[in-house]
Design a protein around this motif. Structure first.
Motif, short mmCIF file in Angstrom:
data_model
loop_
_atom_site.label_atom_id
_atom_site.label_comp_id
_atom_site.label_asym_id
_atom_site.label_seq_id
_atom_site.Cartn_x
_atom_site.Cartn_y
_atom_site.Cartn_z
N SER B 93 3.45 -5.76 6.46
CA SER B 93 4.67 -5.13 5.95
C SER B 93 4.41 -4.48 4.59
O SER B 93 5.16 -3.62 4.15
N LEU B 94 3.34 -4.91 3.94
CA LEU B 94 3.02 -4.37 2.61
C LEU B 94 2.27 -3.04 2.69
O LEU B 94 2.03 -2.40 1.69
N HIS B 95 1.88 -2.67 3.90
CA HIS B 95 1.26 -1.36 4.08
C HIS B 95 2.36 -0.33 4.37
O HIS B 95 3.04 -0.41 5.40
N ASP B 96 2.51 0.63 3.48
CA ASP B 96 3.56 1.64 3.67
C ASP B 96 3.39 2.41 4.97
O ASP B 96 4.37 2.91 5.53
N ALA B 263 14.00 -0.11 7.65
CA ALA B 263 12.98 0.89 7.38
C ALA B 263 11.74 0.68 8.21
O ALA B 263 11.35 1.58 8.94
N ARG B 264 11.11 -0.50 8.09
CA ARG B 264 9.82 -0.55 8.76
C ARG B 264 9.66 -1.63 9.81
O ARG B 264 8.57 -1.91 10.25
#
Lengths: 371, 371
Positions: B93-96, B263-264
């Motif tokens: 999740s920390l990878h945009d 968002a992701r």
């Protein structure tokens, strides 16, 4: 209630919008994050004056990108963390063009948060580290049994690491059940400490539903554990605060960023500010130049939010991580200063037979650079 | 454990990457979401064979955008929701550039989830609605006292709405404390039902830390409440599942998207799939053409995930909302069919003196369109 001066939370969002629309967008945001209905349909004067959100400022930060600052009534939050999150970023998290970047709490609300109980000083005392930077490594990979993880733990403790944490992926799996693993690793560290005279701390990872977390916390405490790893975004920020307040008295809390990227809350605010507010004594984040793409500026901002003077809240220790190596110890300490914990996992584990050597090299590099 | 065939979770991510890098990126993702260390540093054969994540497929979806499907070992999850989330989207999740879009659980893991307990049929029975579309409205604005909210509740019940829910912003605030508000609104609905012979259900919003949620659920149940509103992302998905399983037996659960920040994690997966898996009987989402910018395609996909046949899991009722009006009832029922609940809040409240009229018009429009 009406006799008091109403207290307001200031929340700032980065919003993408056209220049001729931003004022309407900002007003819409203030409504969405408060009364959530058209203002002209509200007949209650008190609600309009003391509850409806207000636009305080709109400032262009870049073409088509605006910082919108709202005032949100503190009375809408009460003293609940999940409800604070709701008022700050509940509905507007669903707008792709909106990102939460800053929060300022009024004094009375801020006072209701304890923040880090140990903070940077308490973490230092826990491992007898004086004022040098702290060291940390991780037990991996998941899939190993409890005995293998404990053996690894002992080697790291003998090498003089300050904290040896579970990989955040370790949970209550069949391969190394929580109770068995924590007992074995804690015993391994205690054996090593007895030999070295050191104070390495084993840091088990707590993960699960709220009741599971409470059980895990009690079990760890009963075994003599003094520090735990928790991912606040994974378990929920309200569950995190309650766990810290109710079940982790006297224990240090290392916050892990897992799942924190899933919502569009600015990383410095979430990992540095909010995690600290809710009780993290240390906050782990992906350092620049590692496996993740966080910039030096973002990393610096996380550390700043974690350590800056902030009301009565103790400072929270920045833990840059994610693909770091002992060779970078000097550079990282140069960037963050001595109030930092360096976390190196994979690079030590990848050393194979030279693991003990690499672990000692890491410990020495940090001690030298921080002297 | 070794005697069993290892079970694997399939997780698919949309990843932005250059064509000559995507294979390495995909392998990195498989490692990050499982053992989180270099594979060549792992000496344990079982870990390599049965625990380390694998890349199953990489397919170009658009120039520079790839669907990467991983197999992740089910044994890394155990039976904990927070840990499932951790393995699916913890670190990455920390990878945009990474977005979680699909999840397929192996049978044994899937069987451990109860999903919706009432589902679409149970919701229909709760309000005696036959097979027409259901109606819902919201009590707003926050800041009103319990008596004013209850009066509003009674008017909506008299107009024949199926469900009257708290605004998701209502919590345990001074203006309308939870216990007082829920008692007053539930009594108001019961009075109205006695007059009309109808079965309107009041749906209080539960929000807070896990222990607060448990207290609120018990209080609501004791007052005769049969349906509640909960925002799973706000309270944490693990806390949500535990609340459903432990404290909401026999009560319908309407899921609210606050903080889902979709968002992701792809909105259809999160709001339609995961919320259903964890026990939501109905899922509220921003409908196309309202205050939010969800597309018709995305909304259709949410409804599809909520209602599609999926193992033993009961279907979950789609609740398109967010700035809808009675005039759109026919169009929305055309799009979603009869297995839908229409939620209209602000547009009814904005009608002022004509609130009762508008509420009845809404009820009639839905009954006509769904006939």
């Amino acid at each position: 209630m009406n006799d008091d001066v109403p207290a307001w939370i200031r929340a700032t969002y980065l919003v993408s919008a056209a220049a001729d629309e931003i004022d309407a967008v900002a007003r819409g945001l203030a409504t969405e994050q408060s009364v959530e209905m058209p203002l002209d349909a509200i007949t209650d004067r008190r609600v309009l004056d003391e509850v409806a959100g207000r636009v305080e400022a709109v400032a262009e930060r870049a073409p088509g990108c605006y910082a919108v600052t709202l005032s949100l009534a503190a009375e809408t939050v009460g003293n609940e963390t999940a409800q604070l999150l709701n008022m700050l970023f509940g509905n507007c998290s669903l707008h792709d063009a909106v990102r939460l970047v800053e929060v300022e709490l009024p004094q009375a609300l801020l006072a209701s948060f304890s923040g880090p109980r140990l903070g940077i000083d308490g973490l230092r005392q826990l491992c007898g580290a004086g004022d040098r930077p702290l060291t940390c490594t991780a037990l991996k990979p998941q899939g190993l049994g409890a005995a293998a993880l404990a053996a690894l733990c002992e080697r790291f403790a003998l090498a003089g690491l300050d904290f040896v944490k579970d990989d955040h992926g370790l949970a209550d799996q069949v391969a190394a059940p929580f109770a068995e693993r924590v007992a074995a690793c804690q015993a391994a560290v205690e054996r090593a400490n007895e030999r070295t005279g050191g104070s390495t701390r084993y840091v088990p990872s707590l993960v699960g539903s709220p009741r599971t977390l409470t059980r895990q916390a009690r079990l760890a405490r009963d075994l003599g554990v003094r520090a735990v790893l928790v991912a606040p975004s994974l378990i929920g920020l309200g569950a995190f605060r309650e766990l810290v307040d109710e079940d982790l008295d006297g224990m240090a809390v290392l916050a892990h960023p897992a799942y924190a990227g899933a919502a569009r809350v600015d990383p410095p605010l979430l990992l540095g500010g909010l995690f600290r507010l809710l009780g993290a004594d240390a906050t782990i984040f992906p350092n620049v130049g590692g496996r993740f793409s966080y910039s030096a500026e973002r990393c610096g901002a996380i550390a700043e939010q974690a350590r800056r003077p902030w009301a009565h809240l103790a400072p929270c220790l920045p833990v840059p991580a994610g693909g770091m190596t002992p060779d970078r110890a000097g550079e990282m300490i140069g960037a963050y200063g001595n109030d930092v914990m360096l976390l190196i996992g994979g690079a030590l584990l990848a050393a194979g037979d030279r693991l003990d050597h690499e672990a000692r090299r890491f410990v020495t590099a940090v001690a030298d650079a921080g002297a």
